[in-house]
Write an enzyme that holds these catalytic residues in place. Structure first.
Site, PDB file in Angstrom:
ATOM      1  N   ARG A  67      36.796  34.806  50.934  1.00  0.00           N
ATOM      2  CA  ARG A  67      35.982  33.926  50.093  1.00  0.00           C
ATOM      3  C   ARG A  67      36.526  32.504  50.180  1.00  0.00           C
ATOM      4  NH1 ARG A  67      36.933  34.394  45.450  1.00  0.00           N
ATOM      5  NH2 ARG A  67      38.452  36.099  45.494  1.00  0.00           N
ATOM      6  N   TYR A 197      30.982  36.397  55.343  1.00  0.00           N
ATOM      7  CA  TYR A 197      32.021  37.205  54.700  1.00  0.00           C
ATOM      8  C   TYR A 197      31.553  37.798  53.362  1.00  0.00           C
ATOM      9  CZ  TYR A 197      35.950  38.705  52.020  1.00  0.00           C
ATOM     10  OH  TYR A 197      36.756  39.476  51.232  1.00  0.00           O
ATOM     11  N   LYS A 206      29.696  39.382  44.125  1.00  0.00           N
ATOM     12  CA  LYS A 206      30.294  38.379  43.248  1.00  0.00           C
ATOM     13  C   LYS A 206      29.242  37.375  42.743  1.00  0.00           C
ATOM     14  CE  LYS A 206      34.373  40.106  43.222  1.00  0.00           C
ATOM     15  NZ  LYS A 206      34.956  40.754  44.325  1.00  0.00           N
ATOM     16  N   HIS A 226      35.160  41.486  36.248  1.00  0.00           N
ATOM     17  CA  HIS A 226      35.804  41.858  37.510  1.00  0.00           C
ATOM     18  C   HIS A 226      36.781  42.996  37.204  1.00  0.00           C
ATOM     19  CE1 HIS A 226      38.245  40.257  41.247  1.00  0.00           C
ATOM     20  NE2 HIS A 226      37.377  41.183  41.599  1.00  0.00           N
ATOM     21  N   SER A 248      41.645  39.411  42.632  1.00  0.00           N
ATOM     22  CA  SER A 248      41.355  39.926  43.960  1.00  0.00           C
ATOM     23  C   SER A 248      42.634  40.360  44.673  1.00  0.00           C
ATOM     24  CB  SER A 248      40.657  38.837  44.779  1.00  0.00           C
ATOM     25  OG  SER A 248      39.483  38.435  44.110  1.00  0.00           O
ATOM     26  N   CYS A 250      44.715  42.683  43.910  1.00  0.00           N
ATOM     27  CA  CYS A 250      45.838  42.956  43.006  1.00  0.00           C
ATOM     28  C   CYS A 250      45.826  44.381  42.469  1.00  0.00           C
ATOM     29  CB  CYS A 250      45.858  41.947  41.870  1.00  0.00           C
ATOM     30  SG  CYS A 250      46.337  40.303  42.434  1.00  0.00           S
ATOM     31  N   ASP A 275      35.539  47.594  41.247  1.00  0.00           N
ATOM     32  CA  ASP A 275      35.563  46.122  41.355  1.00  0.00           C
ATOM     33  C   ASP A 275      34.823  45.415  40.221  1.00  0.00           C
ATOM     34  OD1 ASP A 275      36.482  43.842  42.946  1.00  0.00           O
ATOM     35  OD2 ASP A 275      34.385  43.490  43.457  1.00  0.00           O
ATOM     36  N   ARG A 367      38.864  44.620  55.587  1.00  0.00           N
ATOM     37  CA  ARG A 367      38.198  45.412  54.547  1.00  0.00           C
ATOM     38  C   ARG A 367      37.520  46.640  55.131  1.00  0.00           C
ATOM     39  NH1 ARG A 367      38.287  43.419  48.900  1.00  0.00           N
ATOM     40  NH2 ARG A 367      39.560  41.567  49.144  1.00  0.00           N
TER      41      ARG A 367
END
Ligand code: GTP
Ligand code: SPV
Ligand code: MN
Length: 590
Positions: A67, A197, A206, A226, A248, A250, A275, A367
């Site tokens: 991002r 992306y 998002k 989130h 993100s 974490c 998420d 990912r």
């Protein structure tokens, strides 16, 4: 078919000039056709079917792998409505500066019309979006991550609703100089150009489910967060739902998919979401959460059968891998996977790789995209229309020092302060420097669609509206020793912290918890560390609240919150002062 969608599709096509327009139905035949077209065109690599059936590798443009927060804007009429933590662009400037980038952008390409639902098809709290995109890779990802295709049009028809969130996406020329991710909260519209992306381009995730949905939630009395959602079952037969907001990369996916080391005793963890959570006040006064997504866009590096066996099982088939390394057998590889790197590896850019190069073979933000239904630990409740009732909310982050492994807030209000003041080290999920501590309230800093001061007010209000708000905790799996090693084993062993959380929620922990200035922390006996081989020095460090560290931590929290000015709720100012007082009281008593 909705006439308003058709009109909008025509209008966008008049600007973007695609060669053809394809309405996506979400069928198997459709994805098979798209995948073969991408393989033929060289943008997907078919993986070895005996290793990963029905799975593919995609390599991004090397400048387009995470991002880009500096190119992400909230386009409200007034800058104040975006607030001090968001980039702001006026709708007029967006029209003049960004809209021209869409002009002719789809020449020589296909424009896909992607209708999708965020949330279970029949849930009242679900919402419909439509993404126009010139990237078949985006279509393939949206098919896994959302309920995509005819099912979304059917929902609009069935509910007689014309309420859907428009999103326009073009790869443009992929230049970061001409890349913009824009959100118009007043018209609930999304424009994204110049990136393929995930978080920049899968507009349901998002852009809609957090930035636009947070605005809808503020206006309609719910929350878009989130957060992971997990189900914890105990040997006594009780079941508890816990949500967790971690920034993100974490640990949300890993905690939500935790494989319990005590499964045989009856301690079980199941995944509801990993998420995003949409949260409503239930008729019973509890907060109820749904997972608006239907797939996982998870971090590959660090994922192994030791750290996350459920993720390894999930990515075994039907998976799109992005920016991982490729073995000569057509298998995938990344740092931290179970096996050492085989020879003949190609790195994430397709270049010959060997360990001696000293560069990572997989991009640190590589990912996987897998359907939730591949997860062997999927909760039976994962797509319940009403969602699941939350007993606890965890705020987590990466902090090498200062933050103990777990602490509980004294109240909902204090819990909102904990979330609003939290910080974490930056990660590879966004471009920019990695490992810098920054304040990231509720893990929403990059994802809140309006002024975060007002957002804190909304949190306070949601707690006031709930007769039984969840208990609030702060956790930190990432505290390090003097040599920089993690003090806590993490992953499956995080179950031990979940068990302490459960005991606190059930009020069963009188000897296992102690009050500190920052919250309620386990005593050395309170946390079960049997069999961990953890030294008492390490355990004390994990549980410690250092007065000096906390004096500067509290100062930084205060100056961070100050920037919200009049938008900062008085309750949070009071919580800040109360924290200073409690820290001062400790100072005086020593
Ligand atoms: P986003 O998808 O970016 O929102 O991230 P996420 O919060 O879902 O993070 P994820 O679970 O994918 O974890 C990111 C990285 O942290 C991975 O490399 C994990 O292996 C690592 N990680 C997750 N949990 C733990 C933990 O308990 N301890 C340690 N040391 N590392 C962890
Ligand atoms: C994150 O960065 O928080 C992610 C990945 O979950 S993305 O979808 O790219 O935002
Ligand atoms: Mn995320």
């Amino acid at each position: 078919m909705s006439a308003s969608i058709e009109r909008w599709v025509d209008e966008v096509a008049r600007t973007t000039h695609p060669d053809q327009i394809v309405w996506c139905d979400g069928s198997d035949a459709e994805i098979e056709r798209l995948n073969s077209e991408m393989v033929a065109g060289g943008t997907l690599i078919h993986l070895n079917g005996s290793k990963h059936p029905n799975s593919y590798l995609h390599r991004s443009d090397p400048q387009d792998v995470a991002r880009t927060e500096q190119l992400t804007f909230i386009c409200s009429e007034r800058p104040e409505d975006a607030g001090p933590t968001n980039n702001w662009m006026s709708p007029r400037e967006a029209q003049e500066r960004v809209w021209p980038l869409f002009s002719g952008a789809m020449k020589g390409r296909t424009m896909y019309v992607v209708p999708y639902i965020m949330g279970p098809a029949t849930a009242l709290s679900s919402r419909v979006g439509v993404e126009l995109t010139d990237s078949p890779y985006v279509v393939a990802n949206m098919r896994t991550m959302t309920r995509m295709g005819q099912v979304a049009l059917d929902r609009l028809e069935r509910t007689g609703s014309d309420d859907w969130v428009p999103g326009i996406h073009s790869m443009g020329d992929l230049s970061p100089v001409r890349r913009f991710i824009l959100h118009f909260p007043e018209t609930r519209t999304i424009w994204s150009v110049g990136s393929g992306y995930g978080g920049n381009a899968l507009l349901g995730k998002k852009c809609f489910a957090l930035r636009i949905a947070s605005v809808m939630g503020r206006d309609q009395g719910w929350m878009a967060e989130h957060m992971l959602i997990l189900e914890l079952s105990s040997p006594e037969g009780d079941v508890m739902y816990i949500a967790g907001a971690f920034p993100s990369a974490c640990g949300k996916t890993n905690l939500a998919m935790l494989r319990s080391p005590l499964e045989h005793e009856g301690w079980r963890v199941r995944t509801v979401g990993e998420d995003i959570a949409w949260i409503h006040v239930g008729a019973d006064g509890r907060l109820w959460a749904i997972n608006p997504e239907s797939g996982y866009f998870g971090v590959a590096p660090g994922t192994s059968s030791k750290t996350n066996p459920n993720a390894m099982a999930s990515v075994r088939q039907d998976t799109i891998f992005t920016n991982v390394a490729l073995t000569p057998e057509g298998d995938v590889w990344w740092e931290g996977i179970d096996t050492p790197p085989p020879s003949g590896l190609l790195d994430w850019q397709g270049r010959a790789w060997s360990p001696s190069l000293g560069t990572p073979a997989a991009h640190p933000n590589a990912r996987f995209t897998s359907p939730a239904t591949n997860n062997p630990a999927l909760s039976a409740q994962w797509e319940d229309s009403e969602g699941v009732p939350l007993s606890a909310i965890l705020f987590g982050g990466r902090r090498a020092r200062t933050i103990p492994i777990v602490s509980q807030s004294f109240s909902w209000q204090h819990g909102v302060y904990m979330g609003a003041s939290m910080a974490s080290e930056t990660t590879a999920a966004a471009t920019g420097q990695v490992g810098v501590v920054r304040r990231d309230p509720m893990a929403m800093l990059p994802f809140c669609g309006y002024n975060m001061g007002d957002y804190f007010g909304h949190w306070l209000e949601m707690g006031a509206n709930a007769a039984i708000p969840p208990a609030v905790f702060q956790v930190n799996w990432f505290r390090r020793d003097a040599d920089g090693r993690f003090l806590w084993p993490g992953f499956g062993e995080n179950l031990r912290v979940l068990r302490w959380v459960r005991d606190q929620v059930l009020g069963r922990n009188p000897a296992g918890a102690r009050e500190t200035p920052i919250g309620i922390v386990p005593t050395a006996q309170g946390l079960d560390v049997d069999g961990l081989n953890l030294s008492s020095v390490a355990l004390n460090e994990l549980l410690s609240v250092d007065r000096g560290d906390w004096a500067s931590e509290a100062d930084e929290q205060g100056s961070f919150l100050d920037q919200f000015g009049d938008h900062l709720p008085d309750e949070l100012r009071r919580e800040h002062r109360a924290l200073l007082d409690r820290l001062g009281a400790v100072a005086a008593s020593r």
